[in-house]
Enzyme design. Structure first.
Site, PDB file in Angstrom:
ATOM      1  N   SER A  16       0.820  -1.222   0.000  1.00  0.00           N
ATOM      2  CA  SER A  16       0.000   0.000   0.000  1.00  0.00           C
ATOM      3  C   SER A  16       0.851   1.268   0.000  1.00  0.00           C
ATOM      4  O   SER A  16       0.315   2.371  -0.105  1.00  0.00           O
ATOM      5  CB  SER A  16      -0.934   0.004   1.209  1.00  0.00           C
ATOM      6  OG  SER A  16      -0.180  -0.086   2.403  1.00  0.00           O
ATOM      7  N   CYS A  72      -4.815  -7.184  16.561  1.00  0.00           N
ATOM      8  CA  CYS A  72      -4.049  -5.953  16.797  1.00  0.00           C
ATOM      9  C   CYS A  72      -4.912  -4.724  16.498  1.00  0.00           C
ATOM     10  O   CYS A  72      -5.415  -4.576  15.379  1.00  0.00           O
ATOM     11  CB  CYS A  72      -2.818  -5.966  15.898  1.00  0.00           C
ATOM     12  SG  CYS A  72      -1.942  -4.423  15.894  1.00  0.00           S
ATOM     13  N   VAL A  77      -9.228  -0.887   8.674  1.00  0.00           N
ATOM     14  CA  VAL A  77     -10.425  -1.578   8.191  1.00  0.00           C
ATOM     15  C   VAL A  77     -10.365  -1.849   6.675  1.00  0.00           C
ATOM     16  O   VAL A  77     -10.749  -2.920   6.209  1.00  0.00           O
ATOM     17  CB  VAL A  77     -11.675  -0.738   8.571  1.00  0.00           C
ATOM     18  CG1 VAL A  77     -12.887  -1.101   7.731  1.00  0.00           C
ATOM     19  CG2 VAL A  77     -11.965  -0.918  10.059  1.00  0.00           C
ATOM     20  N   TYR A  86      -9.533 -11.904  10.407  1.00  0.00           N
ATOM     21  CA  TYR A  86      -9.981 -12.858  11.430  1.00  0.00           C
ATOM     22  C   TYR A  86      -9.358 -12.508  12.773  1.00  0.00           C
ATOM     23  O   TYR A  86      -8.327 -11.841  12.861  1.00  0.00           O
ATOM     24  CB  TYR A  86      -9.576 -14.301  11.051  1.00  0.00           C
ATOM     25  CG  TYR A  86      -8.156 -14.592  11.456  1.00  0.00           C
ATOM     26  CD1 TYR A  86      -7.092 -14.133  10.686  1.00  0.00           C
ATOM     27  CD2 TYR A  86      -7.877 -15.233  12.656  1.00  0.00           C
ATOM     28  CE1 TYR A  86      -5.791 -14.343  11.089  1.00  0.00           C
ATOM     29  CE2 TYR A  86      -6.567 -15.445  13.069  1.00  0.00           C
ATOM     30  CZ  TYR A  86      -5.535 -14.994  12.283  1.00  0.00           C
ATOM     31  OH  TYR A  86      -4.243 -15.179  12.704  1.00  0.00           O
ATOM     32  N   LEU A 367      -4.347 -14.079   2.116  1.00  0.00           N
ATOM     33  CA  LEU A 367      -4.059 -12.794   1.460  1.00  0.00           C
ATOM     34  C   LEU A 367      -3.617 -11.711   2.441  1.00  0.00           C
ATOM     35  O   LEU A 367      -2.694 -10.944   2.164  1.00  0.00           O
ATOM     36  CB  LEU A 367      -5.302 -12.312   0.693  1.00  0.00           C
ATOM     37  CG  LEU A 367      -5.169 -10.924   0.059  1.00  0.00           C
ATOM     38  CD1 LEU A 367      -4.155 -10.914  -1.072  1.00  0.00           C
ATOM     39  CD2 LEU A 367      -6.511 -10.414  -0.430  1.00  0.00           C
ATOM     40  N   TYR A 369      -2.012 -11.976   5.038  1.00  0.00           N
ATOM     41  CA  TYR A 369      -0.617 -12.150   5.444  1.00  0.00           C
ATOM     42  C   TYR A 369       0.229 -12.079   4.171  1.00  0.00           C
ATOM     43  O   TYR A 369       0.908 -13.029   3.784  1.00  0.00           O
ATOM     44  CB  TYR A 369      -0.408 -13.471   6.191  1.00  0.00           C
ATOM     45  CG  TYR A 369      -1.042 -13.491   7.571  1.00  0.00           C
ATOM     46  CD1 TYR A 369      -1.421 -12.307   8.204  1.00  0.00           C
ATOM     47  CD2 TYR A 369      -1.246 -14.671   8.262  1.00  0.00           C
ATOM     48  CE1 TYR A 369      -1.998 -12.310   9.462  1.00  0.00           C
ATOM     49  CE2 TYR A 369      -1.817 -14.685   9.523  1.00  0.00           C
ATOM     50  CZ  TYR A 369      -2.193 -13.499  10.114  1.00  0.00           C
ATOM     51  OH  TYR A 369      -2.750 -13.507  11.370  1.00  0.00           O
TER      52      TYR A 369
END
Ligand code: FDA
Length: 427
Positions: A16, A72, A77, A86, A367, A369
């Site tokens: 990102s 964490c 979001v 999860y 995905l 991770y």
């Protein structure tokens, strides 16, 4: 130029905000309002919110509503929901993406679409297929889930000398089959065994039960007596306090800690695997051996089953459902840049060692991770077959539908990154 979309910036390989080609970042950091509707048990959440902010806002309105997302609190979001998401409520309720009932997305033409106007296909892809290949998701409407006013947590840590191998071997059969209200993950790390500098592997059985201590202890005595759980090992608390517990925060401290968006700054690399058949004792011992070669390794086994087995593989792009006993996350942490090559080599070696014990053809991966080691393209220009190298691992048979939707909604491949879904419009 590539368009990078960033919400919480937690992408494990930085897709990102990093690239080796010129790019601009669309940063959603300031789009983070959360509106909780207690009566209808729903919430509208903007992508730039963190999951800690979600937990705080839900708990501020109700003690008996919760939301099943990650552990964490600083995770964003936008990436989390679009890639699955999860946490400790996984076995009771599934993923964050499984709760999404509406969304707003900016498409390639700059139009803002909701569930109805985006259509079934686009609404399907953003619930586990990773948003970044398809558009900019602005906000999500989710179902909140019921939680009891009091939940129970425990952590029991054992070392190799205290029988970790036998306990973990048994856990592999037990954890997946437990009632869905009970989630027991295992976190492995390396600690000092004595004052002589000898090391040992420690396994922490880290759990939440949506019920009372009394019921939990009786359940554990029947299903997993080897762990020796007693009432004194357990603590009752509200669900939102359990989100503090799983992060190591004081559970009676201020909930405002969930609003802290400061991210830990550490070097790390992560990878994931899915286990369908229990790993034999000798295989587990090989993992311990490799952990003992490192100073700061962490491996986490997270049990599946429960609600995860009730959702079909094609309901959303996230395919890792029935038949996966548990997911493994491998993590290497280190302090200085000069350590990087050594640490990457260690975690890649561990991953190679695990191949015989985990899912195959394809070797599945999660995905969220993100792991560019399993395949990537320069500037998001993969062909169908190149994209299948990582897309098959993240999405299994859902990869084809993702390519189909991509080709329909973004034929010119405007939204792309090193692991995006390819368009086959010009193939
Ligand atoms: P980031 O902003 O980096 O985005 C990740 C990806 O999503 C990028 O490809 C990005 O372009 C895309 N994206 C982001 N926002 C978008 C939007 N609005 N529209 C379209 N695309 C968008 N996972 C988990 O399931 N359970 C857990 O408990 C944890 N715990 C955890 C702890 C820590 C410390 C880290 C660093 C990560 C996790 N994760 C996790 C993984 C986490 O779910 C994953 O990294 C998410 O993608 C993070 O979402 P962010 O928005 O923070 O990331």
């Amino acid at each position: 130029m590539q368009i990078k979309i960033r919400s919480g910036g937690h992408d494990y390989d930085g897709l990102s905000y990093l690239s080796d080609v010129p790019f601009v970042i669309v940063d959603l950091n300031n789009l983070r309002s959360i509106t909780v509707d207690v009566q209808n048990e729903t919430a509208w959440i903007q992508s730039g919110a963190t999951i800690g902010e979600v937990y705080y806002n839900v708990a501020a309105k109700s003690r008996t509503l919760g939301f099943p997302a990650g552990v964490c609190p600083t995770v964003g979001v936008g990436g989390h929901f679009s890639g699955g998401g999860y946490g400790t409520l996984l076995r009771s309720y599934g993923l964050a993406a499984d709760q999404v009932i509406d969304a707003r997305i900016v498409n390639v033409d700059g139009k803002i679409l909701d569930k109805e106007s985006m259509g079934e296909d686009l609404f399907w892809v953003i619930r586990g297929g990773g948003g970044a290949s398809f558009g900019v998701v602005l906000s999500w409407k989710v179902k909140l889930v019921p939680v009891p006013p009091t939940v129970t947590v425990f952590t029991i840590a054992k070392t190799l000398q205290q029988g970790v191998t036998e306990l973990v071997h048994k856990w592999q059969d037990v954890a997946y089959n437990l009632p869905k209200e009970l989630f027991i993950r295992v976190i492995f790390d390396v600690i000092n065994a004595n004052d002589n500098g000898d090391k040992t592997v420690q396994a922490a059985f880290n759990s939440i039960y949506l019920g009372s201590v009394e019921n939990l202890v009786s359940l554990m005595n029947t299903r997993f007596p080897e762990l020796g759980l007693e009432s004194k090992d357990c603590t009752e608390m509200s669900w939102v306090q359990s989100t503090l517990y799983f992060n190591g925060f004081p559970v009676n401290g201020p909930l405002e800690i969930l609003l802290d968006r400061t991210q830990a700054k550490r070097f790390y690399k992560a990878k994931s695997d899915y286990v369908k058949v229990p790993i034999p004792t000798v295989g587990l011992e090989g993992i311990w051996k490799r952990l003992l070669e490192e100073d700061q390794p962490v491996v986490i086994f997270s049990p599946y089953g429960g609600k995860m087995s009730e959702i079909s593989e094609s309901a959303t792009p996230f395919p890792h459902r029935e038949g996966n006993l548990y997911k493994i996350q491998y993590l290497a942490y280190w302090e200085g840049l000069e350590e990087t090559a050594k640490q990457l080599s260690w975690i890649r070696k561990l991953y190679r060692y695990m191949a015989p014990f985990v899912s195959k053809n394809p070797r599945q991966a999660y995905l969220n991770y993100r792991d560019v080691d399993i395949g990537q393209s320069k500037n998001g220009t993969a062909t169908y077959l190149q994209g299948k190298v990582w897309g098959g691992k993240y999405f299994k048979n859902n990869y084809d539908r993702l390519v189909h939707v991509k080709t329909k909604v973004d034929p010119e491949n405007f939204f792309r990154n090193e692991q995006s879904i390819p368009s086959v419009a010009n193939a």
